[in-house]
Design a protein around this motif. Structure first.
Motif, PDB file in Angstrom:
ATOM      1  N   GLU A 144       0.838  -1.199   0.000  1.00  0.00           N
ATOM      2  CA  GLU A 144       0.000   0.000   0.000  1.00  0.00           C
ATOM      3  C   GLU A 144       0.875   1.252   0.000  1.00  0.00           C
ATOM      4  O   GLU A 144       2.016   1.233   0.468  1.00  0.00           O
ATOM      5  CB  GLU A 144      -0.930   0.026   1.218  1.00  0.00           C
ATOM      6  CG  GLU A 144      -1.946  -1.105   1.256  1.00  0.00           C
ATOM      7  CD  GLU A 144      -3.027  -0.958   0.191  1.00  0.00           C
ATOM      8  OE1 GLU A 144      -3.094   0.110  -0.453  1.00  0.00           O
ATOM      9  OE2 GLU A 144      -3.798  -1.911  -0.008  1.00  0.00           O
ATOM     10  N   LEU A 145       0.301   2.340  -0.508  1.00  0.00           N
ATOM     11  CA  LEU A 145       1.002   3.622  -0.567  1.00  0.00           C
ATOM     12  C   LEU A 145       0.865   4.341   0.770  1.00  0.00           C
ATOM     13  O   LEU A 145      -0.241   4.499   1.293  1.00  0.00           O
ATOM     14  CB  LEU A 145       0.432   4.481  -1.688  1.00  0.00           C
ATOM     15  CG  LEU A 145       1.160   5.797  -1.972  1.00  0.00           C
ATOM     16  CD1 LEU A 145       2.552   5.527  -2.534  1.00  0.00           C
ATOM     17  CD2 LEU A 145       0.362   6.654  -2.947  1.00  0.00           C
ATOM     18  N   HIS A 146       1.980   4.774   1.323  1.00  0.00           N
ATOM     19  CA  HIS A 146       2.001   5.492   2.593  1.00  0.00           C
ATOM     20  C   HIS A 146       2.665   6.851   2.407  1.00  0.00           C
ATOM     21  O   HIS A 146       3.610   6.989   1.627  1.00  0.00           O
ATOM     22  CB  HIS A 146       2.766   4.702   3.660  1.00  0.00           C
ATOM     23  CG  HIS A 146       2.062   3.454   4.116  1.00  0.00           C
ATOM     24  ND1 HIS A 146       1.960   2.341   3.309  1.00  0.00           N
ATOM     25  CD2 HIS A 146       1.437   3.157   5.281  1.00  0.00           C
ATOM     26  CE1 HIS A 146       1.297   1.390   3.971  1.00  0.00           C
ATOM     27  NE2 HIS A 146       0.964   1.859   5.163  1.00  0.00           N
ATOM     28  N   ILE A 147       2.163   7.858   3.113  1.00  0.00           N
ATOM     29  CA  ILE A 147       2.738   9.206   3.110  1.00  0.00           C
ATOM     30  C   ILE A 147       2.929   9.631   4.563  1.00  0.00           C
ATOM     31  O   ILE A 147       1.967   9.691   5.325  1.00  0.00           O
ATOM     32  CB  ILE A 147       1.829  10.217   2.379  1.00  0.00           C
ATOM     33  CG1 ILE A 147       1.630   9.804   0.915  1.00  0.00           C
ATOM     34  CG2 ILE A 147       2.442  11.616   2.453  1.00  0.00           C
ATOM     35  CD1 ILE A 147       0.686  10.703   0.156  1.00  0.00           C
ATOM     36  N   ILE A 148       4.170   9.912   4.935  1.00  0.00           N
ATOM     37  CA  ILE A 148       4.462  10.345   6.302  1.00  0.00           C
ATOM     38  C   ILE A 148       4.124  11.827   6.420  1.00  0.00           C
ATOM     39  O   ILE A 148       4.701  12.661   5.714  1.00  0.00           O
ATOM     40  CB  ILE A 148       5.937  10.083   6.650  1.00  0.00           C
ATOM     41  CG1 ILE A 148       6.216   8.578   6.589  1.00  0.00           C
ATOM     42  CG2 ILE A 148       6.288  10.649   8.014  1.00  0.00           C
ATOM     43  CD1 ILE A 148       7.648   8.208   6.841  1.00  0.00           C
ATOM     44  N   PRO A 149       3.199  12.196   7.289  1.00  0.00           N
ATOM     45  CA  PRO A 149       2.751  13.595   7.355  1.00  0.00           C
ATOM     46  C   PRO A 149       3.692  14.446   8.189  1.00  0.00           C
ATOM     47  O   PRO A 149       4.672  13.966   8.774  1.00  0.00           O
ATOM     48  CB  PRO A 149       1.376  13.473   8.018  1.00  0.00           C
ATOM     49  CG  PRO A 149       1.534  12.285   8.926  1.00  0.00           C
ATOM     50  CD  PRO A 149       2.465  11.329   8.214  1.00  0.00           C
ATOM     51  N   LEU A 150       3.370  15.739   8.241  1.00  0.00           N
ATOM     52  CA  LEU A 150       4.061  16.623   9.175  1.00  0.00           C
ATOM     53  C   LEU A 150       3.651  16.248  10.592  1.00  0.00           C
ATOM     54  O   LEU A 150       2.470  16.011  10.869  1.00  0.00           O
ATOM     55  CB  LEU A 150       3.674  18.087   8.903  1.00  0.00           C
ATOM     56  CG  LEU A 150       4.121  18.678   7.564  1.00  0.00           C
ATOM     57  CD1 LEU A 150       3.581  20.093   7.424  1.00  0.00           C
ATOM     58  CD2 LEU A 150       5.629  18.690   7.453  1.00  0.00           C
ATOM     59  N   LEU A 151       4.621  16.172  11.486  1.00  0.00           N
ATOM     60  CA  LEU A 151       4.359  15.741  12.858  1.00  0.00           C
ATOM     61  C   LEU A 151       4.519  16.911  13.816  1.00  0.00           C
ATOM     62  O   LEU A 151       5.174  17.915  13.511  1.00  0.00           O
ATOM     63  CB  LEU A 151       5.313  14.606  13.243  1.00  0.00           C
ATOM     64  CG  LEU A 151       5.245  13.350  12.375  1.00  0.00           C
ATOM     65  CD1 LEU A 151       6.290  12.349  12.829  1.00  0.00           C
ATOM     66  CD2 LEU A 151       3.860  12.722  12.419  1.00  0.00           C
ATOM     67  N   GLU A 152       3.902  16.757  14.981  1.00  0.00           N
ATOM     68  CA  GLU A 152       4.100  17.749  16.034  1.00  0.00           C
ATOM     69  C   GLU A 152       5.547  17.707  16.518  1.00  0.00           C
ATOM     70  O   GLU A 152       6.249  16.701  16.373  1.00  0.00           O
ATOM     71  CB  GLU A 152       3.148  17.457  17.198  1.00  0.00           C
ATOM     72  CG  GLU A 152       1.676  17.522  16.834  1.00  0.00           C
ATOM     73  CD  GLU A 152       1.237  18.928  16.468  1.00  0.00           C
ATOM     74  OE1 GLU A 152       1.900  19.883  16.924  1.00  0.00           O
ATOM     75  OE2 GLU A 152       0.250  19.069  15.721  1.00  0.00           O
ATOM     76  N   ALA A 153       5.987  18.803  17.118  1.00  0.00           N
ATOM     77  CA  ALA A 153       7.374  18.882  17.575  1.00  0.00           C
ATOM     78  C   ALA A 153       7.698  17.782  18.568  1.00  0.00           C
ATOM     79  O   ALA A 153       8.808  17.236  18.589  1.00  0.00           O
ATOM     80  CB  ALA A 153       7.642  20.256  18.192  1.00  0.00           C
ATOM     81  N   SER A 154       6.724  17.398  19.401  1.00  0.00           N
ATOM     82  CA  SER A 154       6.976  16.356  20.401  1.00  0.00           C
ATOM     83  C   SER A 154       7.120  14.985  19.775  1.00  0.00           C
ATOM     84  O   SER A 154       7.759  14.094  20.336  1.00  0.00           O
ATOM     85  CB  SER A 154       5.830  16.333  21.425  1.00  0.00           C
ATOM     86  OG  SER A 154       4.588  16.115  20.756  1.00  0.00           O
ATOM     87  N   GLU A 155       6.511  14.786  18.569  1.00  0.00           N
ATOM     88  CA  GLU A 155       6.586  13.486  17.891  1.00  0.00           C
ATOM     89  C   GLU A 155       7.769  13.400  16.947  1.00  0.00           C
ATOM     90  O   GLU A 155       8.161  12.316  16.540  1.00  0.00           O
ATOM     91  CB  GLU A 155       5.307  13.243  17.084  1.00  0.00           C
ATOM     92  CG  GLU A 155       4.040  13.248  17.900  1.00  0.00           C
ATOM     93  CD  GLU A 155       2.822  13.062  17.007  1.00  0.00           C
ATOM     94  OE1 GLU A 155       2.259  11.956  17.035  1.00  0.00           O
ATOM     95  OE2 GLU A 155       2.461  13.998  16.280  1.00  0.00           O
ATOM     96  N   GLN A 156       8.330  14.522  16.560  1.00  0.00           N
ATOM     97  CA  GLN A 156       9.362  14.573  15.528  1.00  0.00           C
ATOM     98  C   GLN A 156      10.739  14.504  16.176  1.00  0.00           C
ATOM     99  O   GLN A 156      11.084  15.349  16.997  1.00  0.00           O
ATOM    100  CB  GLN A 156       9.194  15.881  14.737  1.00  0.00           C
ATOM    101  CG  GLN A 156      10.066  15.997  13.524  1.00  0.00           C
ATOM    102  CD  GLN A 156       9.646  17.172  12.648  1.00  0.00           C
ATOM    103  OE1 GLN A 156       8.484  17.323  12.340  1.00  0.00           O
ATOM    104  NE2 GLN A 156      10.609  17.986  12.268  1.00  0.00           N
ATOM    105  N   ASP A 157      11.506  13.493  15.798  1.00  0.00           N
ATOM    106  CA  ASP A 157      12.816  13.313  16.407  1.00  0.00           C
ATOM    107  C   ASP A 157      13.942  13.782  15.492  1.00  0.00           C
ATOM    108  O   ASP A 157      15.077  13.387  15.666  1.00  0.00           O
ATOM    109  CB  ASP A 157      13.036  11.851  16.803  1.00  0.00           C
ATOM    110  CG  ASP A 157      12.973  10.917  15.611  1.00  0.00           C
ATOM    111  OD1 ASP A 157      12.610  11.396  14.511  1.00  0.00           O
ATOM    112  OD2 ASP A 157      13.283   9.727  15.780  1.00  0.00           O
TER     113      ASP A 157
END
Length: 643
Positions: A144-157
């Motif tokens: 399946e096709l997946h697109i990683i979205p923009l994440l919140e600062a707390s989720e983004q490493d």
């Protein structure tokens, strides 16, 4: 920017990379062996499809690529697809199916345009996704096709200043939260629509045609059917230097002996060969019968194909016959052949029969080109392969002549001719539009939709990236607060912003502004210096506008607008010209303009002037989802607009 970091790819190349979703597994002990094993199993799994496929320029190959910098170890490759775009989409299909068969792999695929999968679904992408931040966000995972979205600062490493994640960061998110990143249904539908019909579409893309060829070429194509692509490309992309070898009797494929045979092309290759007009040099020995001859097309195709093969051989480095590797032995070939038999690749043909041998040669061709190619080996030129095959293959002219007596019929090539109606249908299908009848469309069409859509478009905000089309109605209209804007401007410019600076004084001197003039103005305006209320300003502005309306109403410009009757709605509008020149002049002059009717009338007049071609009106309205019916009565369009 992300686009600058992406390694440049040729225009006609597609790059595919398959990573272990758990990146640590690929980098740890045994990671290389695991990826190599996946590549081998994937090629064996899809061997029946790959063995019968004719590639335009290069085949699909999976090679192990060690990690480098931020790119972890993976398997993948780059394939040149030339003019045949179907090769690129077939590779997309293969990559998707490989991730379905091997759920531990996540795949990225791109070309010279970047994320071309997103381009295919451009109408359905979220607003935040753009070329600058799309790198390393689009993956095939578990089919399946997946697109990683923009994440919140707390989720983004990763670094917040970086617009895109690195591949290891994206794989870490994908392996733990893939269900959250599944692309929206409209995006997946748009991409998967291009993959509909595979693998059945492979056979539909082939074209079998009769060709009158030298027996040497027939023997070579029996052993290596894929060489037809190289020969067509050599002829299609020839230059004057290439034709030097064709201005004398052919050394490798002379024209004195020729036989009729069936050659399998792709539709793209066949079209390239047929559509080019070419007259052979008389010294070559190749002559054509009259165009009325029933076999003229077969003679012409054979002549062009022979020129392509001769050009390839003229560029050969004359490799000795023993330079060819004996790769059709060993455990890998045995596993490959066993996989073909298990998947009914030979279609029940008896071993040793002509059809069985044809399929076997195609499988051997694919195996040598794609499966068993050492990563350090230098690619052998097609001309070298042809000369090697000629020296190692027996040519039985009598056998070829017997087969020519009972050839199967060639395929119909009427698909080369596209009528205007067929082209219109293809364009409408590409836009996913239905084709209703003209009468039904005109009966149900509401012109108020045109006016409302245009009003919504005008109310939107435009930026340097363009105007936003009013597809959704959930966004509020833009408002403008005059008082707030004035106060903000005063704060920026300061309280003394109204004082003249040196430039203003220079301009005053230049135009001979004097104090006497100011005094005269002050005498004519006794309220000079007094603060004027907003209500008074609005009233004064309205009086000016009324005076302008009275003046313009007597001109041709004013009379050209459609106005509303007193006490009537816009549906009962009538043109100002219908009123007498003297009767009720004051009411006629100040009658309100029917904006909607004028807008629709002007749009229809512009649409009529397009005469069925593309133009500003149809382009703007179609971009907003409004499609006008076909204009079947050019002469009556203006009269209907004002009724």
């Amino acid at each position: 920017m992300a686009a600058l970091r992406r390694p440049a790819l040729p225009e006609d190349a597609v790059r595919y990379r398959l990573f272990a979703a758990a990146a640590a597994a690929a980098e740890g002990p045994g990671g290389e062996a695991l990826l190599r094993r996946c590549a081998e199993l994937a090629l064996l799994r899809f061997a029946p499809l790959l063995a019968s496929y004719v590639w335009q320029r290069q085949p699909f190959r999976l090679r192990y690529v060690p990690g480098c910098g931020e790119i972890p170890a993976h398997i993948g490759g780059t394939t040149l697809f030339g003019d045949n775009l179907e090769d690129e989409w077939f590779i997309v299909y293969l990559v998707r199916e490989i991730t379905r068969e091997f759920p531990g792999l996540a795949a990225r695929i791109d070309d010279n345009d970047g994320e071309f999968l997103l381009i295919e679904a451009a109408d359905f992408l979220p607003k935040w996704l753009n070329p600058e931040n799309s790198e390393n966000r689009v993956f095939f995972y578990k089919g399946e096709l997946h697109i990683i979205p923009l994440l919140e600062a707390s989720e983004q490493d990763w670094d917040l200043s970086a617009p895109c994640p690195t591949i290891p960061q994206a794989l870490a998110l994908l392996s733990t939260r893939s269900e959250e990143f599944l692309a929206a249904e409209p995006i997946r539908a748009a991409v998967y629509k291009r993959l509909d019909g595979y693998p059945e579409k492979i056979q539909a893309s082939l074209h079998r045609a009769h060709c009158y060829l030298p027996p040497g070429i027939v023997a070579v194509l029996r052993q290596r059917p894929s060489l037809v692509a190289a020969a067509v490309q050599a002829f299609y992309l020839r230059d004057p230097g290439d034709l030097r070898a064709c201005r004398r009797p052919f050394r490798t494929f002379p024209a004195d002996q020729r036989v009729m045979t069936v050659v399998t092309f792709t539709r793209c290759l066949y079209a390239q060969l047929v559509q080019q007009k070419f007259v052979p040099d008389r010294r070559s020995g190749y002559t054509l019968p009259a165009p009325s001859h029933p076999q003229h097309r077969a003679y012409e195709l054979g002549m062009k194909l022979a020129h392509g093969f001769e050009i390839l051989c003229s560029k050969s480095s004359k490799v000795a016959p023993d330079a060819k590797r004996n790769v059709l032995s060993g455990p890998l070939w045995e596993r490959f052949l066993r996989s073909l038999k298990e998947k009914d690749y030979f279609k029940g043909e008896m071993e040793g029969s002509a059809k069985y041998l044809e399929l076997l040669h195609m499988a051997e061709d694919h195996f040598q080109q794609s499966v068993d190619v050492p990563e350090s080996s230098v690619e052998v030129s097609p001309g070298d392969e042809i000369l090697t095959l000629l020296q190692t293959t027996s040519i039985d002219l009598k056998d070829f002549e017997r087969e020519a007596a009972c050839l199967p019929p060639e395929d119909d090539d009427s698909w080369l001719d596209i009528t205007p109606d067929a082209l219109d249908q293809m364009l409408k299908e590409a836009r996913s539009e239905s084709v209703p009848s003209t009468n039904e469309e005109e009966q149900k069409y509401d012109l108020e939709t045109v006016a409302e859509s245009m009003k919504a478009f005008v109310s939107k905000v435009s930026t340097h990236e363009g105007a936003e089309m009013p597809w959704s109605s959930d966004e509020s209209h833009v408002t403008f607060d005059v008082d707030s804007f004035t106060k903000a401007l005063d704060r920026i410019l300061g309280a003394d912003s109204e004082e003249l600076d040196s430039d203003d004084l220079d301009e005053e001197e230049e135009f001979d502004f004097s104090d006497e003039d100011d005094e005269d103005l002050d005498a004519g305006n006794p309220r000079q210096g007094q603060k004027v209320s907003p209500e008074e300003l609005v009233g004064s502005l309205k009086s000016y506008m009324n005076e302008m309306d009275r003046e313009l109403a007597q001109t041709n410009i004013g009379k050209s607008f459609t106005t509303q009757k007193r006490g009537a709605g816009s549906v009962e509008a009538a043109t100002s010209e219908s009123a007498g020149p003297n009767s009720g002049a004051e009411d006629a002059e100040l009658a309100p303009v029917d904006v909607d009717m004028n807008l629709v009338a002007n749009l229809l007049e512009s649409y009529s002037a397009q005469a069925g071609l593309a133009g500003p009106t149809s382009n703007i309205l179609q971009s907003m989802g409004v499609n006008l019916p076909e204009n079947t009565d050019l002469s009556g369009s203006s009269s209907r607009a004002t009724q």
